[in-house]
Design an enzyme around this catalytic site. Structure first.
Site, PDB file in Angstrom:
ATOM      1  N   LYS A 157     -15.182  -7.903 -89.806  1.00 53.83           N
ATOM      2  CA  LYS A 157     -15.684  -8.033 -88.438  1.00 53.83           C
ATOM      3  C   LYS A 157     -14.623  -7.455 -87.505  1.00 53.83           C
ATOM      4  CE  LYS A 157     -15.296 -10.560 -84.928  1.00 53.83           C
ATOM      5  NZ  LYS A 157     -15.402  -9.562 -83.862  1.00 53.83           N
TER       6      LYS A 157
ATOM      7  N   THR B 265      -2.691 -16.260 -81.707  1.00 53.36           N
ATOM      8  CA  THR B 265      -2.293 -17.507 -82.371  1.00 53.36           C
ATOM      9  C   THR B 265      -3.336 -18.593 -82.110  1.00 53.36           C
ATOM     10  OG1 THR B 265       0.035 -16.901 -82.311  1.00 53.36           O
ATOM     11  CG2 THR B 265      -0.448 -19.250 -82.446  1.00 53.36           C
TER      12      THR B 265
ATOM     13  N   GLU C  60      -2.131 -13.002 -89.248  1.00 53.47           N
ATOM     14  CA  GLU C  60      -1.164 -12.152 -88.530  1.00 53.47           C
ATOM     15  C   GLU C  60      -1.385 -12.431 -87.049  1.00 53.47           C
ATOM     16  OE1 GLU C  60       1.183 -10.192 -89.641  1.00 53.47           O
ATOM     17  OE2 GLU C  60       0.655 -10.321 -91.765  1.00 53.47           O
TER      18      GLU C  60
ATOM     19  N   GLY D  25      -4.947 -11.479 -85.015  1.00 48.27           N
ATOM     20  CA  GLY D  25      -5.367 -11.734 -83.638  1.00 48.27           C
ATOM     21  C   GLY D  25      -4.436 -12.749 -83.000  1.00 48.27           C
TER      22      GLY D  25
ATOM     23  N   CYS E  71       1.565  -6.702 -80.947  1.00 49.50           N
ATOM     24  CA  CYS E  71       2.091  -7.996 -81.404  1.00 49.50           C
ATOM     25  C   CYS E  71       3.608  -7.980 -81.512  1.00 49.50           C
ATOM     26  CB  CYS E  71       1.438  -8.384 -82.724  1.00 49.50           C
ATOM     27  SG  CYS E  71       1.438  -7.049 -83.915  1.00 49.50           S
TER      28      CYS E  71
ATOM     29  N   VAL F 103      -6.688 -18.344 -81.675  1.00 51.63           N
ATOM     30  CA  VAL F 103      -7.858 -18.182 -82.557  1.00 51.63           C
ATOM     31  C   VAL F 103      -7.440 -18.379 -84.024  1.00 51.63           C
ATOM     32  CG1 VAL F 103      -9.642 -16.577 -83.366  1.00 51.63           C
ATOM     33  CG2 VAL F 103      -9.116 -16.724 -80.928  1.00 51.63           C
ATOM     34  N   GLY F 104      -6.249 -17.916 -84.379  1.00 52.29           N
ATOM     35  CA  GLY F 104      -5.752 -18.094 -85.752  1.00 52.29           C
ATOM     36  C   GLY F 104      -5.692 -19.559 -86.136  1.00 52.29           C
TER      37      GLY F 104
ATOM     38  N   GLU G 148       3.268 -14.887 -74.490  1.00 51.85           N
ATOM     39  CA  GLU G 148       2.903 -13.511 -74.848  1.00 51.85           C
ATOM     40  C   GLU G 148       2.070 -12.929 -73.702  1.00 51.85           C
ATOM     41  OE1 GLU G 148       0.080 -12.849 -78.103  1.00 51.85           O
ATOM     42  OE2 GLU G 148       1.387 -11.282 -78.880  1.00 51.85           O
TER      43      GLU G 148
HETATM   44  P1  NAD Z   1      -8.344 -12.576 -80.536  1.00 54.88           P
HETATM   45  O1  NAD Z   1      -7.700 -13.653 -81.329  1.00 54.88           O
HETATM   46  O2  NAD Z   1      -8.977 -12.941 -79.266  1.00 54.88           O
HETATM   47  O3  NAD Z   1      -9.463 -11.821 -81.398  1.00 54.88           O
HETATM   48  C1  NAD Z   1      -9.188 -11.263 -82.666  1.00 54.88           C
HETATM   49  C2  NAD Z   1     -10.477 -11.171 -83.452  1.00 54.88           C
HETATM   50  O4  NAD Z   1     -10.967 -12.491 -83.690  1.00 54.88           O
HETATM   51  C3  NAD Z   1     -11.611 -10.419 -82.743  1.00 54.88           C
HETATM   52  O5  NAD Z   1     -12.331  -9.663 -83.689  1.00 54.88           O
HETATM   53  C4  NAD Z   1     -12.464 -11.564 -82.201  1.00 54.88           C
HETATM   54  O6  NAD Z   1     -13.811 -11.188 -82.005  1.00 54.88           O
HETATM   55  C5  NAD Z   1     -12.328 -12.601 -83.298  1.00 54.88           C
HETATM   56  N1  NAD Z   1     -12.568 -13.986 -82.900  1.00 54.88           N
HETATM   57  C6  NAD Z   1     -12.450 -14.533 -81.666  1.00 54.88           C
HETATM   58  N2  NAD Z   1     -12.763 -15.842 -81.706  1.00 54.88           N
HETATM   59  C7  NAD Z   1     -13.092 -16.136 -82.994  1.00 54.88           C
HETATM   60  C8  NAD Z   1     -13.489 -17.331 -83.682  1.00 54.88           C
HETATM   61  N3  NAD Z   1     -13.606 -18.484 -83.041  1.00 54.88           N
HETATM   62  N4  NAD Z   1     -13.713 -17.266 -84.997  1.00 54.88           N
HETATM   63  C9  NAD Z   1     -13.575 -16.116 -85.670  1.00 54.88           C
HETATM   64  N5  NAD Z   1     -13.209 -14.951 -85.086  1.00 54.88           N
HETATM   65  C10 NAD Z   1     -12.959 -14.965 -83.753  1.00 54.88           C
HETATM   66  O7  NAD Z   1      -7.207 -11.467 -80.358  1.00 54.88           O
HETATM   67  P2  NAD Z   1      -7.304 -10.117 -79.544  1.00 54.88           P
HETATM   68  O8  NAD Z   1      -7.278 -10.469 -78.105  1.00 54.88           O
HETATM   69  O9  NAD Z   1      -8.395  -9.261 -80.086  1.00 54.88           O
HETATM   70  O10 NAD Z   1      -5.909  -9.427 -79.980  1.00 54.88           O
HETATM   71  C11 NAD Z   1      -4.716  -9.730 -79.372  1.00 54.88           C
HETATM   72  C12 NAD Z   1      -3.893 -10.721 -80.192  1.00 54.88           C
HETATM   73  O11 NAD Z   1      -3.727 -10.234 -81.532  1.00 54.88           O
HETATM   74  C13 NAD Z   1      -2.479 -10.896 -79.682  1.00 54.88           C
HETATM   75  O12 NAD Z   1      -2.123 -12.257 -79.668  1.00 54.88           O
HETATM   76  C14 NAD Z   1      -1.619 -10.130 -80.683  1.00 54.88           C
HETATM   77  O13 NAD Z   1      -0.274 -10.553 -80.745  1.00 54.88           O
HETATM   78  C15 NAD Z   1      -2.363 -10.354 -81.935  1.00 54.88           C
HETATM   79  N6  NAD Z   1      -2.047  -9.305 -82.935  1.00 54.88           N
HETATM   80  C16 NAD Z   1      -1.282  -9.638 -84.010  1.00 54.88           C
HETATM   81  C17 NAD Z   1      -0.944  -8.660 -84.936  1.00 54.88           C
HETATM   82  C18 NAD Z   1      -0.101  -8.998 -86.135  1.00 54.88           C
HETATM   83  O14 NAD Z   1      -0.079  -8.203 -87.066  1.00 54.88           O
HETATM   84  N7  NAD Z   1       0.580 -10.133 -86.173  1.00 54.88           N
HETATM   85  C19 NAD Z   1      -1.412  -7.364 -84.778  1.00 54.88           C
HETATM   86  C20 NAD Z   1      -2.193  -7.061 -83.677  1.00 54.88           C
HETATM   87  C21 NAD Z   1      -2.518  -8.056 -82.759  1.00 54.88           C
END
Ligand code: NAD
Length: 494
Positions: free
Chosen positions: A177, A232, A252, A230, A286, A234-235, A387
């Site tokens: 996704k 922290t 990640e 994504g 990130c 949502v993770g 962040e």
């Molecule tokens: P996000 O967490 O908002 O979204 C990431 C993904 O998760 C998207 O595809 C989104 O649609 C999906 N998502 C959102 N809510 C969800 C849920 N409840 N259940 C399942 N999936 C869901 O992050 P973002 O705004 O797209 O990206 C920015 C963030 O990503 C920053 O915090 C950045 O540091 C982090 N990031 C980390 C790395 C790494 O390798 N550590 C790399 C790139 C980005």
């Protein structure tokens, strides 16, 4: 401008979504419509998971000799490389980043694909000949099964290819996704995978929002593992959901990297690295080098050179070949960065350069932020701790090595840090004390596919790239084999 129209990619073919609804992506640089993606539902996700499960249980991929798998993955790499320019334009337009960095992103993705293809041939177990005279112990590595991958918008190809080829090389089937803002390249490369010979059902893509498709993926009983990149926030939510079915989870997450510059460093090189580290990808990164920690004795001179160089950064449209940085991903992210600029000012930090929107000429219609440096930043300020995910650098001074290490580690994150010194002892001793998955010494953001990538603390769980990135997608199985004649354990029952 033609609007690209996409549907899901399930079981080796394009498939319209069950709802018929679409999500339209507009350019964050000038507002023009770019693409329509299917607004996926739990029903679409279920169809993709069933295809992946069928491919995993009964398809040819899992059992295929690793040499054949590698040939297919390399053929896929050739097709992606041949299509680089078109893919880079899609990536730049949807994510808002400058085209030359989008090209680099596709090239790096192909490198990871080729590396994982080769690594897959090395996947092996162990045999124990020392477990008894009439026994043999085998430890094997099996593919985890169906892996659900959820990736963000900042590096749509790289974040996907840090996962996908490794899972495929391990023999897994995958449902991806992508972000609903940047789904184009994940779908484009799926078509190329089939042309390269990847069996159907092994790589599926369902587009849509996190709330609809992502949630359904983390709850689906036939998904064995979630690999997420994504935020922290949502993770953590995903880890909680996965706990219910003890799904394997790799995360990640976010970061707040420091660049620690000692007075004895090559200061010209350090200025380059610090500048690149906070401006790359408009700071939507990130491992953004968001905190400069600079030794007090050289701070004024160093910051004035950094300010001078920052003024020369070219903010441009995504397809502008000369742009150093381009548009923020969308209005909400732009607003978040603008809010942090106000927060920093209200907290008492000094704006040394930037501090607002970039809106001259062609930039007027888009979400562009001027690269910004805050000086006089103390560790209790929100701009030091949170962040921001934009081109914003905080500057904090230190006097001793201990103080520098304490400041660098004073964060809940631990993804990456940089340090700059010509003193080899200091470099190694400080690198050991930095609590992050990656430490860059006399460089920043420079690494290679062999080096595992991932986070300490709240920056994540697990590693991508390197051999660890492959093993992440395997389960360990112990097989204890009794040899020769039966030797009853309970002889009186015989
Ligand atoms: P996000 O967490 O908002 O979204 C990431 C993904 O998760 C998207 O595809 C989104 O649609 C999906 N998502 C959102 N809510 C969800 C849920 N409840 N259940 C399942 N999936 C869901 O992050 P973002 O705004 O797209 O990206 C920015 C963030 O990503 C920053 O915090 C950045 O540091 C982090 N990031 C980390 C790395 C790494 O390798 N550590 C790399 C790139 C980005």
């Amino acid at each position: 401008m033609t609007v690209r129209s996409y549907v899901h990619f399930i079981d080796g073919a394009e498939r319209p979504g069950a709802s018929g609804e679409t999500i339209r992506r507009h350019s964050p640089a000038h507002g023009a419509a770019l693409a329509d993606f299917a607004a996926g539902t739990a029903e679409d996700l279920d169809a993709a998971v069933r295809a992946a499960r069928e491919a995993f249980e009964h398809g040819p991929w899992r059992q295929m000799p690793a040499t054949q798998k590698a040939a297919i993955l390399n053929a896929w790499g050739d097709l992606i490389a041949a299509d680089l320019e078109r893919l880079a334009v899609i990536e730049a337009e949807e994510s808002g980043k400058p085209i030359r960095f989008a090209r680099g992103e596709i090239e790096h993705s192909v490198s990871m694909l080729r590396y994982a293809a080769a690594l897959g041939m090395q996947l092996h177990g162990e045999a124990f000949e020392n477990v008894g005279p009439q026994a043999l112990g085998l430890v094997s590595r099996e593919p985890r099964g169906v892996v659900g991958m959820i990736v963000p918008w900042n590096f749509p190809m790289v974040t996907l290819f840090q996962k996908l080829p490794y899972a495929l090389a391990a023999g897994c089937s995958v449902v991806v996704k992508p972000s609903e803002l940047t789904s184009g390249t994940a779908l484009e490369v799926a078509k190329l995978a089939i042309r390269a010979g990847l069996p159907k059902g092994v790589y599926n893509v369902v587009t849509g929002t996190g709330g609809a498709v992502g949630e359904a993926m983390t709850r689906h009983p036939e998904v064995d593992m979630i690999s997420f990149t994504g935020s922290t926030k949502v993770g953590k939510a995903i880890a909680r959901t996965c706990a219910d079915s003890v799904k394997r989870v790799a995360l990640e997450l976010g970061g707040k990297a420091a660049n620690v510059v000692f007075a004895d460093a090559d200061l010209d090189a350090a200025v380059d690295g610090v500048l690149f580290g906070y401006v790359l990808n408009q700071g939507e990164e990130c491992v953004c080098g968001a905190r400069l920690l600079i030794e007090e004795s050289v701070a004024d001179a160093f910051v004035s050179r950094l300010v001078e160089r920052t003024r020369k950064i070219r903010t441009g449209l995504p397809l502008d070949e000369d742009a150093d940085q381009a548009a923020m991903i969308h209005e909400a992210q732009f607003d978040q960065v603008m809010d942090y600029l106000e927060i920093g000012k209200a907290e008492g930090a000094t704006v040394a350069v930037g501090g607002g929107r970039a809106e001259e000429g062609a930039l007027a219609k888009g979400y562009f932020v001027m690269p910004t440096i805050f000086t006089d930043v103390s560790p209790d300020m929100r701009i030091f701790r949170e962040e921001i995910f934009g081109p914003v650098l905080t500057v904090t001074t230190f006097k001793t090595v201990d103080e520098a290490v304490t400041l660098a580690n004073d964060t809940v994150y631990g993804l990456g840090n940089g340090l700059w010194t010509k003193d080899l002892d200091k470099a190694i001793l400080v690198a050991r004390r930095l609590r992050s998955g990656t430490v860059f010494v006399n460089t920043f953001l420079e690494t290679s596919v062999q080096m595992p990538f991932g986070g300490f603390k709240q920056s994540g769980i697990g590693r991508e790239n390197g051999i660890d990135g492959l093993l992440e997608y395997t389960e360990v199985k112990s097989t204890f084999i009794k040899l020769g004649e039966r030797n009853a354990v309970l002889p009186h029952t015989v």
